[in-house]
Design an enzyme around this catalytic site. Sequence first.
Site, mmCIF file in Angstrom:
data_model
loop_
_atom_site.group_PDB
_atom_site.id
_atom_site.type_symbol
_atom_site.label_atom_id
_atom_site.label_comp_id
_atom_site.label_asym_id
_atom_site.label_seq_id
_atom_site.Cartn_x
_atom_site.Cartn_y
_atom_site.Cartn_z
ATOM 1 C CG ASP A 328 67.376 -3.239 49.763
ATOM 2 O OD1 ASP A 328 67.376 -3.207 51.005
ATOM 3 O OD2 ASP A 328 67.366 -4.303 49.109
ATOM 4 C CG ASP A 519 66.344 -7.000 45.675
ATOM 5 O OD1 ASP A 519 66.541 -8.210 45.627
ATOM 6 O OD2 ASP A 519 66.445 -6.337 46.724
ATOM 7 C CG ASP A 523 63.559 -3.090 48.889
ATOM 8 O OD1 ASP A 523 63.807 -2.652 50.025
ATOM 9 O OD2 ASP A 523 64.239 -3.960 48.327
#
Length: 630
Positions: A328, A519, A523
Amino acid sequence: MSTDSMNPGGALSHQEQRNIAQRLILAMLASGTLILGLLWRALAPEQVAVADMLLGAASLMVGIPVLRHAVYSLRYPDLHGITDQLVALALLGAWATGDMLTAALLPLIMTVGHILEERSVIGSQEAIEALSKLTRSRARRVAADGKLHDVDNHDLVAGDIVEVRAGDRLPADGRVLEGQASLDTAPITGESVPLEVKPGMEVYGGAINLDGRLRIEVTRTGETSTLGRVIALMQSAEQASPPITRLLERHAARYLLLVLLIAASTWFLTQNNQAMLAVLVAACPCALVLSAPATSIAGLAVAARHGILIRGAAFLEELAELNAVIIDKTGTLTHGRLQLHELRPEAGESAEALAALAASLGTTSNHPVSCALVNIAPQGAWPALQNVHEYQGLGVSATTAAGEAWLGRYALLATQVADLPPEPPHDGPIVGLVLAGRFRGWILLADTLREEAHDAMAQLRDLGLHQQLLLTGDRLTVAQRIAKKVGINQVIAGALPADKLHQVKEQIDNGFRPMVVGDGINDSLAIKAGVVGVAIGAGGSDIAMASADIVLIGGDLRRLGTCVRLSRRCRRTLHINVMIGLGWTLVIVAAAAFGWLGASGAIIAAILHNMSTLLVLGNAGRLLRFEENM
């Protein structure tokens, strides 16, 4: 190994440790009696019966516990019980043939070897116990009336306010409400440099306050805290088994029958009692049984020392097989918060004055852009404000000594200045400042890249994770800029949680074994779907951390490479341990079956057997010297 001397997955109780101490005392008494019997045999050879009685007494001292453990293993069979049963059979065989010396030495050597083996387990439990002590402390809880009450930190609950003074250990995970201090977080995150904390920052229980005074709101306590989860995972590591051990567990009864057939064949072909007894002793699979738990405990302990929380030995194994990474952007490759990118004052305007006025206006709003502006100038330089007004989603205005000030987007400022210059090209948020009817400058903000991000991705490529994909919900231009800086070629932007999940599954369907790193809440699905999911612990969401197989407590991305290197080192160590456990056993069994161990074959087999166990433990212990490449 006796079945009731071990408690996989938990610390040895005081009763279990007392049992080990009693067995050691019994072994010492048996040793003294054995030595006395040997001396009697040497000094008074005509009194053979007395010497045999002393040797028989020594064999009973250490033999009866062996028989008791063997009977227990028949009622509650497992792989550990095979050792007890084989040693018991060898002991009964020595008694049956009248070989009192072997009957005394054999269980004595095995008992001493098992005590050393269990000592290593207690050593790992003592390491866990030492870590557990970090979770036990006193806390100063702030009551509703402001008074401080000294309580045990186990009595704290989420939402409590505690005061932590210089020299105190933080009693639980929490968020700093007041104060500034330097924290020694080495026991939790592995960072050797003290962490400077201030209001709003997350802190971990077990860290030591080196200076200053803090007021902290408790967020997690006990087993749910970061340190509590590390301890729980280390305790459960002993239950791990490699495939070869699981194979033996499924076929334990057949293995025992095979050993008995080999021993019977040996006696039938050689008529050598010692060779038969040596086969029984040599076939004990202690080293093989210990190979996985010893390696897992060492690996998870090293990971915890470096601030890496691995949820189980299975994920430690999976890390070694990874060949791709899906990561990410916001909060993972970047810090996840806006920071000043550039000040662009108009000609003749002061950058310092622009920053000071923008910071002062930023304190009047909770918008993320306003919050980011607060830190761009020292508080002492802020001008005083009056008549503050916030325009939702557009900006703020206030009266200053120099005139009316406006801070915000282009649309808001265009209502105050007729010839407003166009916004400069920029991927992140842009705000402008107007004072006394004149435009003063633009302020460019951006989510900044983590300092270690480029090195972290380069390390993963060096480790063979060449397939790298940046998967983000942000705009394509922003994602491409970040990807270029860290060396990632593949970018998918504007992805929703379901899109991220689809991309992870697609990578797996294409034959890749990806590590998924993130995080945020968005996600969590992708993290769960990856072969190994990694969450950033520093600032990461609780849902993402709950979904992850691995949590980087300190948030340093270079520890992704540490995870892979440690995993591969653990895999090599485990393979060597299995080879030692299996290969050594086969060699000793073969030597015993052919009578190559001589007249004292059972004793020599017992000594060689214990050597293999100590070799396995020593090889696993070498993992503790593992250091990061940072």
